[in-house]
Design a protein around this motif. Structure first.
Motif, PDB file in Angstrom:
ATOM      1  N   TYR A 174      -4.830  -1.241  -2.326  1.00 53.11           N
ATOM      2  CA  TYR A 174      -3.415  -1.166  -2.686  1.00 53.11           C
ATOM      3  C   TYR A 174      -3.006   0.278  -2.967  1.00 53.11           C
ATOM      4  O   TYR A 174      -1.913   0.720  -2.602  1.00 53.11           O
ATOM      5  N   GLY A 175      -3.876   1.018  -3.630  1.00 52.72           N
ATOM      6  CA  GLY A 175      -3.584   2.426  -3.900  1.00 52.72           C
ATOM      7  C   GLY A 175      -3.455   3.239  -2.623  1.00 52.72           C
ATOM      8  O   GLY A 175      -2.576   4.098  -2.501  1.00 52.72           O
ATOM      9  N   THR A 176      -4.316   2.957  -1.653  1.00 52.75           N
ATOM     10  CA  THR A 176      -4.226   3.651  -0.363  1.00 52.75           C
ATOM     11  C   THR A 176      -2.924   3.315   0.342  1.00 52.75           C
ATOM     12  O   THR A 176      -2.246   4.197   0.883  1.00 52.75           O
ATOM     13  N   LEU A 177      -2.557   2.046   0.315  1.00 55.75           N
ATOM     14  CA  LEU A 177      -1.298   1.635   0.937  1.00 55.75           C
ATOM     15  C   LEU A 177      -0.112   2.302   0.224  1.00 55.75           C
ATOM     16  O   LEU A 177       0.829   2.771   0.873  1.00 55.75           O
ATOM     17  N   ALA A 178      -0.176   2.381  -1.081  1.00 58.31           N
ATOM     18  CA  ALA A 178       0.874   3.061  -1.850  1.00 58.31           C
ATOM     19  C   ALA A 178       0.953   4.533  -1.456  1.00 58.31           C
ATOM     20  O   ALA A 178       2.054   5.084  -1.308  1.00 58.31           O
ATOM     21  N   ASN A 179      -0.186   5.170  -1.266  1.00 62.19           N
ATOM     22  CA  ASN A 179      -0.203   6.577  -0.853  1.00 62.19           C
ATOM     23  C   ASN A 179       0.463   6.760   0.512  1.00 62.19           C
ATOM     24  O   ASN A 179       1.192   7.735   0.729  1.00 62.19           O
ATOM     25  N   ILE A 180       0.209   5.838   1.422  1.00 56.80           N
ATOM     26  CA  ILE A 180       0.811   5.927   2.757  1.00 56.80           C
ATOM     27  C   ILE A 180       2.328   5.816   2.649  1.00 56.80           C
ATOM     28  O   ILE A 180       3.069   6.606   3.239  1.00 56.80           O
ATOM     29  N   LEU A 219       5.542   8.508   3.355  1.00 56.44           N
ATOM     30  CA  LEU A 219       6.756   8.178   4.112  1.00 56.44           C
ATOM     31  C   LEU A 219       8.018   8.283   3.256  1.00 56.44           C
ATOM     32  O   LEU A 219       9.110   7.961   3.727  1.00 56.44           O
ATOM     33  N   THR A 220       7.853   8.701   2.011  1.00 56.65           N
ATOM     34  CA  THR A 220       8.920   8.779   0.995  1.00 56.65           C
ATOM     35  C   THR A 220       9.617   7.438   0.771  1.00 56.65           C
ATOM     36  O   THR A 220      10.794   7.383   0.449  1.00 56.65           O
ATOM     37  N   GLU A 221       8.880   6.371   0.928  1.00 58.35           N
ATOM     38  CA  GLU A 221       9.376   5.030   0.604  1.00 58.35           C
ATOM     39  C   GLU A 221       8.899   4.701  -0.815  1.00 58.35           C
ATOM     40  O   GLU A 221       7.905   4.004  -1.017  1.00 58.35           O
ATOM     41  N   THR A 264      -4.140  11.723   9.928  1.00 54.50           N
ATOM     42  CA  THR A 264      -3.688  12.228  11.230  1.00 54.50           C
ATOM     43  C   THR A 264      -2.199  11.978  11.444  1.00 54.50           C
ATOM     44  O   THR A 264      -1.704  12.089  12.558  1.00 54.50           O
ATOM     45  N   ASN A 265      -1.510  11.637  10.358  1.00 54.24           N
ATOM     46  CA  ASN A 265      -0.061  11.457  10.363  1.00 54.24           C
ATOM     47  C   ASN A 265       0.399  10.368  11.342  1.00 54.24           C
ATOM     48  O   ASN A 265       1.359  10.546  12.085  1.00 54.24           O
ATOM     49  N   GLU A 266      -0.304   9.244  11.291  1.00 54.90           N
ATOM     50  CA  GLU A 266       0.088   8.061  12.057  1.00 54.90           C
ATOM     51  C   GLU A 266       0.230   6.896  11.073  1.00 54.90           C
ATOM     52  O   GLU A 266      -0.595   5.997  11.036  1.00 54.90           O
ATOM     53  N   PRO A 267       1.297   6.947  10.260  1.00 53.89           N
ATOM     54  CA  PRO A 267       1.410   6.019   9.133  1.00 53.89           C
ATOM     55  C   PRO A 267       1.495   4.546   9.516  1.00 53.89           C
ATOM     56  O   PRO A 267       0.976   3.695   8.790  1.00 53.89           O
ATOM     57  N   GLN A 268       2.160   4.219  10.615  1.00 53.46           N
ATOM     58  CA  GLN A 268       2.291   2.802  10.974  1.00 53.46           C
ATOM     59  C   GLN A 268       0.940   2.193  11.323  1.00 53.46           C
ATOM     60  O   GLN A 268       0.641   1.050  10.944  1.00 53.46           O
ATOM     61  N   ILE A 269       0.111   2.949  12.010  1.00 54.00           N
ATOM     62  CA  ILE A 269      -1.240   2.471  12.325  1.00 54.00           C
ATOM     63  C   ILE A 269      -2.066   2.395  11.038  1.00 54.00           C
ATOM     64  O   ILE A 269      -2.845   1.459  10.836  1.00 54.00           O
TER      65      ILE A 269
END
Length: 195
Positions: free
Chosen positions: A56-62, A66-68, A26-31
């Motif tokens: 960890y893979g999910t966090l990496a995807n987020i 964010l192009t981080e 839902t494009n709410e990356p910080q949450i």
């Protein structure tokens, strides 16, 4: 009593992972990051390394969304390390594919090597799928890609099994072919065994 407590912690971990995935979509990356970090903390306490690699893979995807790239790369590396330790070839293949996607726009050679590694793991899985004992070592997740393949094989649905295996290979192969078109003049040697 202990089993109920453990089950409650597992349920809580899954809840936070589901929230992280939901908020990513839902494009709410910080949450999403916040919930994924909670899931990671719970997963570490549970000692479930396979679930930890996926978290960890999910966090990496987020972070990739964010192009981080540096943060994303770091978490993909953590996921890979756990995959290698646990022998989770299925998710290792996925992480290499995601790493290729992460670098495809900025470093074609690295992207190619990651896609190639993903393809080699797919080939490894494909070449060994008839070995029942070998497959059973990868079935710790209830909705595992390999479990689906294995069940297809055990129930005589051989065409379905073959198609599942081919689909895993074709994603990496398609990415490799795309990169060959993007960088036809560069020599890209897929000689990296581990990255």
């Amino acid at each position: 009593e202990i089993n109920h407590e453990l089950q409650d912690r597992i349920t809580e971990q899954r809840y936070y992972m589901a929230l992280a995935i939901h908020y990513r979509r839902t494009n709410e990356p910080q949450i999403a990051i916040h919930n994924c970090q909670k899931a990671i903390d719970l997963t570490k306490n549970l000692g479930d390394n396979i679930a930890l690699a996926r978290a960890y893979g999910t966090l990496a995807n987020i972070y990739a969304d964010l192009t981080e790239k540096n943060m994303s790369n770091d978490f993909y590396r953590k996921a890979l390390e756990i995959c290698v330790q646990t022998g989770d070839k299925e998710y290792e293949r996925v992480v290499y594919l995601n790493l290729g996607d992460l670098y495809v726009d900025t470093n074609v050679e690295d992207a190619y090597r990651y896609y190639y590694q993903s393809l080699m793991i797919s080939e490894y899985i494909y070449d060994n799928f008839l070995s029942e004992q070998h497959l059973l070592s990868y079935f710790s997740q209830p909705n595992s890609y390999l479990k689906t393949i294995y069940l297809s094989l055990k129930t005589g649905r051989y065409l379905e099994c073959y198609n599942l295996l081919e689909r895993g290979k074709s994603i990496a192969l398609l990415n490799l072919m795309s990169l060959t078109v993007l960088a036809p003049k560069k020599t890209l040697l897929p000689n990296v065994k581990t990255l």
